[in-house]
Motif scaffolding. Structure first.
Motif, mmCIF file in Angstrom:
data_model
loop_
_atom_site.group_PDB
_atom_site.id
_atom_site.type_symbol
_atom_site.label_atom_id
_atom_site.label_comp_id
_atom_site.label_asym_id
_atom_site.label_seq_id
_atom_site.Cartn_x
_atom_site.Cartn_y
_atom_site.Cartn_z
ATOM 1 N N TYR A 203 0.575 -1.251 -0.143
ATOM 2 C CA TYR A 203 -0.446 -0.031 -0.054
ATOM 3 C C TYR A 203 0.366 1.020 0.128
ATOM 4 N N MET A 204 2.126 1.409 0.984
ATOM 5 C CA MET A 204 2.238 2.467 1.265
ATOM 6 C C MET A 204 3.496 2.794 -0.402
ATOM 7 N N ASP A 205 3.642 1.691 -0.714
ATOM 8 C CA ASP A 205 4.743 2.056 -2.268
ATOM 9 C C ASP A 205 3.543 2.144 -3.511
ATOM 10 N N LEU A 206 2.320 1.785 -3.125
ATOM 11 C CA LEU A 206 1.433 2.369 -4.583
ATOM 12 C C LEU A 206 1.032 3.545 -4.279
ATOM 13 N N MET A 207 1.359 4.120 -2.463
ATOM 14 C CA MET A 207 1.199 5.932 -2.764
ATOM 15 C C MET A 207 1.558 6.536 -3.093
ATOM 16 N N VAL A 208 3.534 6.213 -3.104
ATOM 17 C CA VAL A 208 4.680 6.274 -3.610
ATOM 18 C C VAL A 208 4.432 7.110 -4.409
ATOM 19 N N LEU A 209 3.778 5.154 -5.553
ATOM 20 C CA LEU A 209 3.686 5.354 -7.040
ATOM 21 C C LEU A 209 2.893 6.714 -7.583
ATOM 22 N N LYS A 210 2.032 6.646 -6.526
ATOM 23 C CA LYS A 210 0.692 7.560 -6.913
ATOM 24 C C LYS A 210 1.263 8.818 -7.229
ATOM 25 N N GLN A 211 1.461 9.683 -6.301
ATOM 26 C CA GLN A 211 2.357 10.566 -5.948
ATOM 27 C C GLN A 211 3.143 11.633 -6.592
ATOM 28 N N LEU A 212 3.918 9.529 -7.532
ATOM 29 C CA LEU A 212 5.271 10.424 -8.395
ATOM 30 C C LEU A 212 3.954 10.944 -9.590
ATOM 31 N N CYS A 213 4.191 9.638 -10.329
ATOM 32 C CA CYS A 213 3.114 9.962 -11.836
ATOM 33 C C CYS A 213 1.794 10.592 -11.110
ATOM 34 N N GLN A 214 1.534 11.212 -10.344
ATOM 35 C CA GLN A 214 0.913 13.125 -10.848
ATOM 36 C C GLN A 214 2.124 13.615 -10.965
ATOM 37 N N THR A 215 2.457 13.941 -9.828
ATOM 38 C CA THR A 215 3.519 15.251 -10.050
ATOM 39 C C THR A 215 5.275 15.204 -11.291
ATOM 40 N N LEU A 216 5.133 14.165 -11.819
ATOM 41 C CA LEU A 216 6.102 13.860 -13.227
ATOM 42 C C LEU A 216 4.787 13.782 -14.720
ATOM 43 N N GLY A 217 3.494 13.620 -14.042
ATOM 44 C CA GLY A 217 2.418 13.732 -15.500
ATOM 45 C C GLY A 217 2.621 12.864 -15.954
ATOM 46 N N VAL A 218 3.058 10.694 -15.681
ATOM 47 C CA VAL A 218 3.593 9.909 -16.187
ATOM 48 C C VAL A 218 2.749 8.970 -15.948
ATOM 49 N N SER A 219 2.628 7.248 -16.749
ATOM 50 C CA SER A 219 1.657 6.162 -16.211
ATOM 51 C C SER A 219 2.736 5.555 -15.453
ATOM 52 N N ARG A 220 2.255 4.310 -14.589
ATOM 53 C CA ARG A 220 3.195 3.778 -13.782
ATOM 54 C C ARG A 220 3.397 2.649 -13.881
ATOM 55 N N SER A 221 3.497 2.284 -15.401
ATOM 56 C CA SER A 221 4.450 1.681 -15.736
ATOM 57 C C SER A 221 5.929 1.990 -16.081
ATOM 58 N N ALA A 222 5.861 3.370 -17.277
ATOM 59 C CA ALA A 222 7.178 3.786 -17.248
ATOM 60 C C ALA A 222 7.633 4.558 -16.508
ATOM 61 N N ALA A 223 6.901 4.903 -14.969
ATOM 62 C CA ALA A 223 7.379 5.066 -13.413
ATOM 63 C C ALA A 223 8.443 4.264 -12.889
ATOM 64 N N VAL A 224 7.215 2.805 -13.155
ATOM 65 C CA VAL A 224 8.382 1.952 -12.801
ATOM 66 C C VAL A 224 10.111 1.389 -13.665
ATOM 67 N N ILE A 225 9.660 1.422 -14.477
ATOM 68 C CA ILE A 225 10.755 1.228 -15.582
ATOM 69 C C ILE A 225 11.818 2.261 -15.174
#
Length: 244
Positions: free
Chosen positions: A198-220
């Motif tokens: 859950y905590m890592d998902l929240m980090v990913l969500k905020q990161l994607c919103q901040t940088l304007g990218v998809s989750r798959s792109a952020a993970v890579i």
């Protein structure tokens, strides 16, 4: 031209630094500032001088974008009808589905990555030797229609470089470092074969919103920069799961 991953990162850092000074001027973010998204539309049009337009590129929506190095044409088949679309040199053509009603927000990350990818193609083209550029321009000679299969065959060797450079421009290491410091205090996220706590998902969500990218792109990108730890799914434990 074959570039190493290190060279691609250096090119992206130089481009984003120069663009930030060009775009933000004295308002360029200081080292202590929180992460900010790359204004990829302005980078494409105002900084690189590219013309960005939209058209239906394929029947199934699998073709997201393309770019032209010289005046030419693109043949797109939609609903059984082939449409020949004129392309100018330094033009980026994105699929019109990105701008359809109800799709703009949900496909924003994919549209931004596609545009960054095409910007990367143009940057890489400008770095080629004069001989290589002439050969490429002759391959796409004026008023010569080509299919996607032709395009992919001729440029497939360059796709991985455009992906890597596009990602590094859209998600610069400096901005990823800033975001991960604020969101995760620099720790690694744990990827359980595509599942996240859950905590890592929240980090990913905020990161994607901040940088304007998809989750798959952020993970890579996080994996490339060493912010992702891989573990087997068997070790996954949902901290919010309640056992009876």
């Amino acid at each position: 031209m074959i570039l190493s991953y290190t060279q691609i990162e250096e090119i992206a850092a130089a481009v984003t630094k120069d663009f930030n000074e060009f775009f933000f001027g004295e308002r360029a973010a200081p080292e202590t500032h929180y992460a900010q998204a790359t204004p990829i539309d302005w980078l494409a049009t105002d900084y690189l001088g590219l013309r960005v337009s939209y058209a239906r590129l394929s029947e199934d929506g699998s073709i997201c974008g393309l770019t032209a190095y010289t005046d030419t044409e693109y043949a797109a088949t939609y609903r059984g009808v082939t449409h020949v679309i004129p392309l100018r040199a330094n033009e980026v053509l994105l699929d019109s589905s990105f701008m359809e009603l109800g799709q703009v927000r949900s496909r924003c990350g994919k549209r931004r990555f596609t545009l960054a990818h095409e910007c990367a193609h143009q940057l890489l083209f400008q770095m080629e030797s004069d001989e290589a550029r002439r050969a490429c321009e002759e391959a796409y000679s004026p008023r010569t229609a080509y299919s996607l299969r032709d395009l992919k065959t001729r440029e497939d060797w360059n796709e991985w470089q455009a992906n890597a450079l596009g990602a590094a421009i859209l998600m610069p290491q400096r901005e990823i470092d800033r975001a991960m410091y604020h969101l995760a205090r620099g720790r690694k996220l744990i990827d359980y074969e595509g599942w996240f706590g859950y905590m890592d998902l929240m980090v990913l969500k905020q990161l994607c919103q901040t940088l304007g990218v998809s989750r798959s792109a952020a993970v890579i990108r996080l994996r490339q920069l060493g912010y992702m730890e891989e573990r087997p799914y068997a070790e996954y434990i949902d901290p919010l799961e309640v056992w009876a």
